[in-house]
Design an enzyme around this catalytic site. Structure first.
Site, PDB file in Angstrom:
ATOM      1  N   ASN A  76       0.868  -1.181   0.000  1.00  0.00           N
ATOM      2  CA  ASN A  76       0.000   0.000   0.000  1.00  0.00           C
ATOM      3  C   ASN A  76       0.902   1.227   0.000  1.00  0.00           C
ATOM      4  O   ASN A  76       1.504   1.558   1.014  1.00  0.00           O
ATOM      5  CB  ASN A  76      -0.892  -0.029   1.253  1.00  0.00           C
ATOM      6  CG  ASN A  76      -1.722   1.236   1.396  1.00  0.00           C
ATOM      7  OD1 ASN A  76      -1.843   2.020   0.446  1.00  0.00           O
ATOM      8  ND2 ASN A  76      -2.298   1.434   2.575  1.00  0.00           N
ATOM      9  N   LYS A 135       0.074   4.231  -0.256  1.00  0.00           N
ATOM     10  CA  LYS A 135      -0.613   5.380   0.359  1.00  0.00           C
ATOM     11  C   LYS A 135      -0.453   6.630  -0.531  1.00  0.00           C
ATOM     12  O   LYS A 135      -0.384   6.502  -1.749  1.00  0.00           O
ATOM     13  CB  LYS A 135      -0.095   5.625   1.779  1.00  0.00           C
ATOM     14  CG  LYS A 135      -0.101   4.362   2.642  1.00  0.00           C
ATOM     15  CD  LYS A 135       0.007   4.658   4.108  1.00  0.00           C
ATOM     16  CE  LYS A 135       0.193   3.377   4.884  1.00  0.00           C
ATOM     17  NZ  LYS A 135      -0.055   3.516   6.300  1.00  0.00           N
ATOM     18  N   HIS A 175      -9.640   0.860   4.808  1.00  0.00           N
ATOM     19  CA  HIS A 175      -8.370   1.049   5.530  1.00  0.00           C
ATOM     20  C   HIS A 175      -8.624   1.961   6.736  1.00  0.00           C
ATOM     21  O   HIS A 175      -9.441   2.887   6.661  1.00  0.00           O
ATOM     22  CB  HIS A 175      -7.332   1.668   4.587  1.00  0.00           C
ATOM     23  CG  HIS A 175      -5.951   1.640   5.150  1.00  0.00           C
ATOM     24  ND1 HIS A 175      -5.523   2.538   6.094  1.00  0.00           N
ATOM     25  CD2 HIS A 175      -4.903   0.812   4.921  1.00  0.00           C
ATOM     26  CE1 HIS A 175      -4.266   2.270   6.430  1.00  0.00           C
ATOM     27  NE2 HIS A 175      -3.873   1.215   5.722  1.00  0.00           N
ATOM     28  N   GLU A 206      -7.079   4.372   7.868  1.00  0.00           N
ATOM     29  CA  GLU A 206      -6.879   5.807   7.592  1.00  0.00           C
ATOM     30  C   GLU A 206      -8.117   6.392   6.913  1.00  0.00           C
ATOM     31  O   GLU A 206      -8.453   7.560   7.117  1.00  0.00           O
ATOM     32  CB  GLU A 206      -5.602   6.001   6.755  1.00  0.00           C
ATOM     33  CG  GLU A 206      -4.353   5.736   7.593  1.00  0.00           C
ATOM     34  CD  GLU A 206      -3.137   5.283   6.816  1.00  0.00           C
ATOM     35  OE1 GLU A 206      -3.122   5.376   5.587  1.00  0.00           O
ATOM     36  OE2 GLU A 206      -2.182   4.807   7.476  1.00  0.00           O
ATOM     37  N   GLU A 230      -5.498  -5.435  10.543  1.00  0.00           N
ATOM     38  CA  GLU A 230      -4.532  -4.355  10.766  1.00  0.00           C
ATOM     39  C   GLU A 230      -4.865  -3.634  12.068  1.00  0.00           C
ATOM     40  O   GLU A 230      -5.709  -2.713  12.073  1.00  0.00           O
ATOM     41  CB  GLU A 230      -4.580  -3.352   9.611  1.00  0.00           C
ATOM     42  CG  GLU A 230      -4.206  -3.935   8.276  1.00  0.00           C
ATOM     43  CD  GLU A 230      -3.588  -2.885   7.372  1.00  0.00           C
ATOM     44  OE1 GLU A 230      -2.468  -3.112   6.898  1.00  0.00           O
ATOM     45  OE2 GLU A 230      -4.212  -1.827   7.163  1.00  0.00           O
ATOM     46  N   GLY A 266       2.030   2.100  10.765  1.00  0.00           N
ATOM     47  CA  GLY A 266       2.926   3.247  10.621  1.00  0.00           C
ATOM     48  C   GLY A 266       3.608   3.666  11.906  1.00  0.00           C
ATOM     49  O   GLY A 266       4.192   4.743  11.978  1.00  0.00           O
ATOM     50  N   SER A 310       3.245  -2.218  10.395  1.00  0.00           N
ATOM     51  CA  SER A 310       4.688  -2.129  10.619  1.00  0.00           C
ATOM     52  C   SER A 310       5.440  -3.407  10.241  1.00  0.00           C
ATOM     53  O   SER A 310       6.412  -3.783  10.900  1.00  0.00           O
ATOM     54  CB  SER A 310       4.987  -1.725  12.072  1.00  0.00           C
ATOM     55  OG  SER A 310       4.473  -0.432  12.341  1.00  0.00           O
TER      56      SER A 310
HETATM   57  C1  PEP Z   1      -0.896  -0.060   5.877  1.00  0.00           C
HETATM   58  O1  PEP Z   1      -0.845   1.019   5.299  1.00  0.00           O
HETATM   59  O2  PEP Z   1      -1.846  -0.791   5.685  1.00  0.00           O
HETATM   60  C2  PEP Z   1       0.187  -0.433   6.791  1.00  0.00           C
HETATM   61  C3  PEP Z   1       0.124  -1.585   7.380  1.00  0.00           C
HETATM   62  O3  PEP Z   1       1.203   0.486   6.954  1.00  0.00           O
HETATM   63  P1  PEP Z   1       2.634   0.203   7.651  1.00  0.00           P
HETATM   64  O4  PEP Z   1       3.164  -1.088   7.082  1.00  0.00           O
HETATM   65  O5  PEP Z   1       3.462   1.376   7.298  1.00  0.00           O
HETATM   66  O6  PEP Z   1       2.386   0.064   9.125  1.00  0.00           O
END
Ligand code: PEP
Length: 250
Positions: free
Chosen positions: A9, A11, A94, A96, A163, A169, A208
């Site tokens: 992803n 983003k 997601h 976000e 997630e 992040g 992460s």
């Molecule tokens: C994500 O954007 O779904 C995500 C898991 O980000 P990160 O790996 O940066 O934590």
């Protein structure tokens, strides 16, 4: 046996030329890895360039979002019908999107239905916030998010990404065992609705994930791959995660 799936992803990162260059690097490094499904999700404006760069390769393209109406006066939005000629997958719900753009369970359900109607494969994101985790409410939150999302959805044409919001992040990933337990719970919940679908449904861990910790997740029996944010922007790191997904299944 479920084929492992590693999804990047990107983003709101990369210009069109940066996205094409990253896709080109991934093509060179990842093409030989055949036992893992690989998907990259660039910003909307880069989908066409990334698709062109990856044309004829085994790396697939996904979008990061869509709007549930087919067309009309929805300034700034992009529909499933517009995406289907550009990509195969789409990330839906997601955290976000839920946090910054007010997406609720009803909207997530409408987006899933729109994606499947158009022939896109949705990757549904669910996960608990830190306070919910600390209050021991993880399963309750997951149950609610599943129940809100699933109405009318074809569970055979779905991917779920667990997630935990506190792990996205932050550099603070869940433990492999913790993620495996949450994903086991999700699968059990899906089995209560459709036991056949629960056996083929791929459930990813996201939060992460890096090349350094990926094996801890990918070696767990319930975890079928990863949704990778930050680490997917570095071709070498993303490729290392993909390779580990293949090795974990051997
Ligand atoms: C994500 O954007 O779904 C995500 C898991 O980000 P990160 O790996 O940066 O934590």
């Amino acid at each position: 046996m479920r084929t492992p799936l590693i999804t990047g992803n990107w983003k709101m990162n990369t210009t069109i030329s940066e996205a094409a260059a990253l896709a080109g690097e991934l093509r060179l490094t990842l093409e030989p890895v055949s036992d893992v499904e690989k998907v990259v999700c660039p910003p909307f404006i880069s989908l066409a360039a990334v698709k062109a760069e990856l044309g004829g390769s085994s790396i697939k393209v996904g979008a990061q979002n869509l709007y549930f109406e087919d067309k009309g006066a929805y300034t700034g939005e992009v529909s499933a019908l517009m995406l289907v000629s550009l990509c195969e997958y789409v990330i839906i719900g997601h955290s976000e999107r839920r946090q910054y753009f007010g997406e609720d369970g009803k909207m997530v359900n409408r987006k899933l239905l729109a994606a499947q109607k158009a022939g896109l494969k949705p990757i549904l994101c669910i996960g608990e916030k830190l306070a919910e985790n600390e209050a021991g409410r993880t399963e309750e939150v997951l149950r609610t998010q599943i129940d809100e999302a699933f109405s009318g959805v074809d569970l055979n044409l779905l991917v779920i990404a667990y997630e935990p919001v506190w792990a996205i992040g932050t550099g603070r990933a869940a433990s492999g065992r913790g993620a495996n337990a949450a994903i086991g719970f999700i699968r059990h919940r899906v089995a209560g609705i459709d036991s056949q679908a629960s056996r083929v449904l791929r459930i990813l861990y996201g939060g992460s994930v890096t090349a350094a910790n990926a094996a801890e997740f990918l070696s767990q029996p319930e975890i079928d791959g990863a949704l990778v944010g930050g680490a997917s922007l570095k071709a070498g790191e993303f490729a290392a995660i993909v390779r580990q997904a293949g090795e974990a299944r051997r």
